[in-house]
Design an enzyme around this catalytic site. Structure first.
Site, PDB file in Angstrom:
ATOM      1  N   GLY A  27       0.812  -1.209   0.000  1.00  0.00           N
ATOM      2  CA  GLY A  27       0.000   0.000   0.000  1.00  0.00           C
ATOM      3  C   GLY A  27       0.847   1.262   0.000  1.00  0.00           C
ATOM      4  O   GLY A  27       2.080   1.209  -0.008  1.00  0.00           O
ATOM      5  N   GLN A  28       0.159   2.402   0.043  1.00  0.00           N
ATOM      6  CA  GLN A  28       0.842   3.693  -0.061  1.00  0.00           C
ATOM      7  C   GLN A  28       1.881   3.866   1.044  1.00  0.00           C
ATOM      8  O   GLN A  28       3.034   4.215   0.781  1.00  0.00           O
ATOM      9  CB  GLN A  28      -0.184   4.831   0.005  1.00  0.00           C
ATOM     10  CG  GLN A  28       0.442   6.211  -0.188  1.00  0.00           C
ATOM     11  CD  GLN A  28      -0.528   7.341   0.124  1.00  0.00           C
ATOM     12  OE1 GLN A  28      -1.406   7.199   0.975  1.00  0.00           O
ATOM     13  NE2 GLN A  28      -0.356   8.458  -0.551  1.00  0.00           N
ATOM     14  N   ILE A  60      -1.606  -9.224   0.196  1.00  0.00           N
ATOM     15  CA  ILE A  60      -2.486 -10.226  -0.386  1.00  0.00           C
ATOM     16  C   ILE A  60      -2.149 -10.492  -1.851  1.00  0.00           C
ATOM     17  O   ILE A  60      -2.535 -11.508  -2.416  1.00  0.00           O
ATOM     18  CB  ILE A  60      -3.970  -9.805  -0.220  1.00  0.00           C
ATOM     19  CG1 ILE A  60      -4.888 -11.017  -0.398  1.00  0.00           C
ATOM     20  CG2 ILE A  60      -4.319  -8.657  -1.153  1.00  0.00           C
ATOM     21  CD1 ILE A  60      -6.292 -10.807   0.090  1.00  0.00           C
ATOM     22  N   ARG A  61      -1.398  -9.562  -2.457  1.00  0.00           N
ATOM     23  CA  ARG A  61      -0.921  -9.762  -3.833  1.00  0.00           C
ATOM     24  C   ARG A  61       0.459  -9.133  -3.962  1.00  0.00           C
ATOM     25  O   ARG A  61       0.870  -8.349  -3.114  1.00  0.00           O
ATOM     26  CB  ARG A  61      -1.885  -9.150  -4.853  1.00  0.00           C
ATOM     27  CG  ARG A  61      -2.072  -7.668  -4.718  1.00  0.00           C
ATOM     28  CD  ARG A  61      -3.102  -7.159  -5.704  1.00  0.00           C
ATOM     29  NE  ARG A  61      -4.404  -7.740  -5.472  1.00  0.00           N
ATOM     30  CZ  ARG A  61      -5.307  -7.253  -4.616  1.00  0.00           C
ATOM     31  NH1 ARG A  61      -5.014  -6.184  -3.894  1.00  0.00           N
ATOM     32  NH2 ARG A  61      -6.473  -7.817  -4.470  1.00  0.00           N
ATOM     33  N   TYR A 103     -14.821   3.424   7.852  1.00  0.00           N
ATOM     34  CA  TYR A 103     -13.390   3.501   8.137  1.00  0.00           C
ATOM     35  C   TYR A 103     -13.146   4.104   9.511  1.00  0.00           C
ATOM     36  O   TYR A 103     -12.384   3.573  10.326  1.00  0.00           O
ATOM     37  CB  TYR A 103     -12.707   4.331   7.047  1.00  0.00           C
ATOM     38  CG  TYR A 103     -11.211   4.465   7.166  1.00  0.00           C
ATOM     39  CD1 TYR A 103     -10.389   3.350   7.117  1.00  0.00           C
ATOM     40  CD2 TYR A 103     -10.619   5.720   7.303  1.00  0.00           C
ATOM     41  CE1 TYR A 103      -9.003   3.473   7.208  1.00  0.00           C
ATOM     42  CE2 TYR A 103      -9.241   5.859   7.387  1.00  0.00           C
ATOM     43  CZ  TYR A 103      -8.445   4.731   7.335  1.00  0.00           C
ATOM     44  OH  TYR A 103      -7.070   4.858   7.422  1.00  0.00           O
ATOM     45  N   LYS A 150     -11.551   2.384  12.904  1.00  0.00           N
ATOM     46  CA  LYS A 150     -10.346   2.922  13.533  1.00  0.00           C
ATOM     47  C   LYS A 150     -10.602   3.293  14.998  1.00  0.00           C
ATOM     48  O   LYS A 150      -9.740   3.074  15.851  1.00  0.00           O
ATOM     49  CB  LYS A 150      -9.826   4.137  12.748  1.00  0.00           C
ATOM     50  CG  LYS A 150      -9.204   3.781  11.402  1.00  0.00           C
ATOM     51  CD  LYS A 150      -7.981   2.886  11.565  1.00  0.00           C
ATOM     52  CE  LYS A 150      -7.281   2.611  10.258  1.00  0.00           C
ATOM     53  NZ  LYS A 150      -6.152   1.667  10.413  1.00  0.00           N
TER      54      LYS A 150
END
Length: 319
Positions: free
Chosen positions: A11-12, A35-36, A142, A146
């Protein structure tokens, strides 16, 4: 020397955090997982494992295989995407955290980093210089996940002594990865469009101020809180973190210093409703006092960094 597992390394944040930790501890001490598969640089720079963050048995297997001491759990479904897939977002964001906290509770790992977000705040939160401890009534999937995660982190610390550390990231900006489905991602995309189109249509309206941070500062903060003495980390829910605060029109002015003809217009969408529930700015004095945090990069310096590096990127792409 820790043995580190990064979950969500593609990810970022995860991509740049992986690079920074490998520079510090050596490539073999930092296991990237997702996951990939990620970009070629990440895959070739050190060990990589395919890993579903919701699979507790798979996480434990990799922890045992690599003798992991520290886990950085960066896997999450971000705000805008989570609104479209609420149950999937809850499953990923919540259960992945509980899996890792349980490993720490059972003494199979020593230390956990888990990122929270300004999304924990809501429309009833004070919007300017939002305090460390304040009203939190998030209205997004989200943000709800959190906020619940912060409570679980604090619970596992108080109940089981789990050494879990967390910061509430503001919007993060980097030239190294593409936007990832967050409400603040306009502040990444605008630089790309400034160079490719000379124009950008913002999905957030004029006057929408949000806390933001250049990625290097965020990586510095992440490593700093993990380096801090256990006793120095006094807040075990999550720390406010501040870099800068700006609205889309501030970015327009900053970009025009380099690209005078750049134009910005507005077409707010559902992400405006999300942004309207978040702070304009946050107070991070607790992080400054407890473990010595301070940000370094402001808007105009960030704009120069972003445009310079993205120009090089697009030049290579055109060859």
């Amino acid at each position: 020397m820790p043995n580190i597992l990064i979950i969500g390394a593609c990810g970022q944040i995860g991509t740049e955090l992986t690079v920074a930790l490998r520079d510090r501890y050596g490539k073999d001490a930092v296991i990237a997982s997702d996951i990939r598969e990620g970009n070629e640089e990440l895959m070739q720079a050190g060990p990589f494992e395919i890993l579903d963050a919701t699979d507790s048995a798979a996480i434990e297997k990799i922890v045992e295989k690599h003798h992991i001491t520290d886990v950085y759990l960066m896997a999450a479904m971000l705000s805008a995407v989570a609104e479209k897939h609420p149950l999937k977002a809850w499953d990923l964001n919540m259960n992945s955290l509980l899996h890792v906290l349980n490993l720490a509770r059972d003494k199979k790992i020593e230390k956990v980093f888990w990122p929270s977000s300004i999304a924990v705040f809501g429309p009833t939160t004070p919007k300017d210089h939002t305090p460390q401890r304040t009203i939190m009534e998030p209205t997004t999937v989200y943000g709800i996940s959190k906020q619940a995660g912060e409570r679980w982190c604090e619970y596992y610390f108080n109940k089981y002594g789990v050494d879990v550390r967390s910061i509430r990231y503001p919007g993060l900006i980097s030239y190294k990865t593409l936007p990832g489905g967050g409400t603040t991602d306009y502040a990444v995309d605008i630089y790309h469009k400034a160079l490719t189109d000379g124009q950008y249509t913002s999905f957030l309206d004029q006057g929408t101020y949000l806390p933001m941070m250049y990625m290097d500062d965020a990586i510095h903060a992440t490593i700093s809180i993990m380096d801090a003495d256990r006793e120095a980390v006094k807040i075990r829910s999550s720390y406010n973190l501040s870099g800068m605060s700006f609205a889309p029109e501030d970015m327009e002015v900053s970009i025009q210093k380099h690209i005078p003809d750049f134009k910005l217009d507005y077409n707010p969408d559902f992400r405006q409703d999300i942004a309207d529930t978040w702070p304009n700015s946050v107070d991070d004095s607790a992080a400054q006092e407890d473990w010595g945090w301070s940000s370094k990069i402001a808007l105009d310096e960030m704009t120069e960094i972003m445009l310079t590096n993205l120009k090089s990127y697009y030049k290579k792409e055109s060859l």
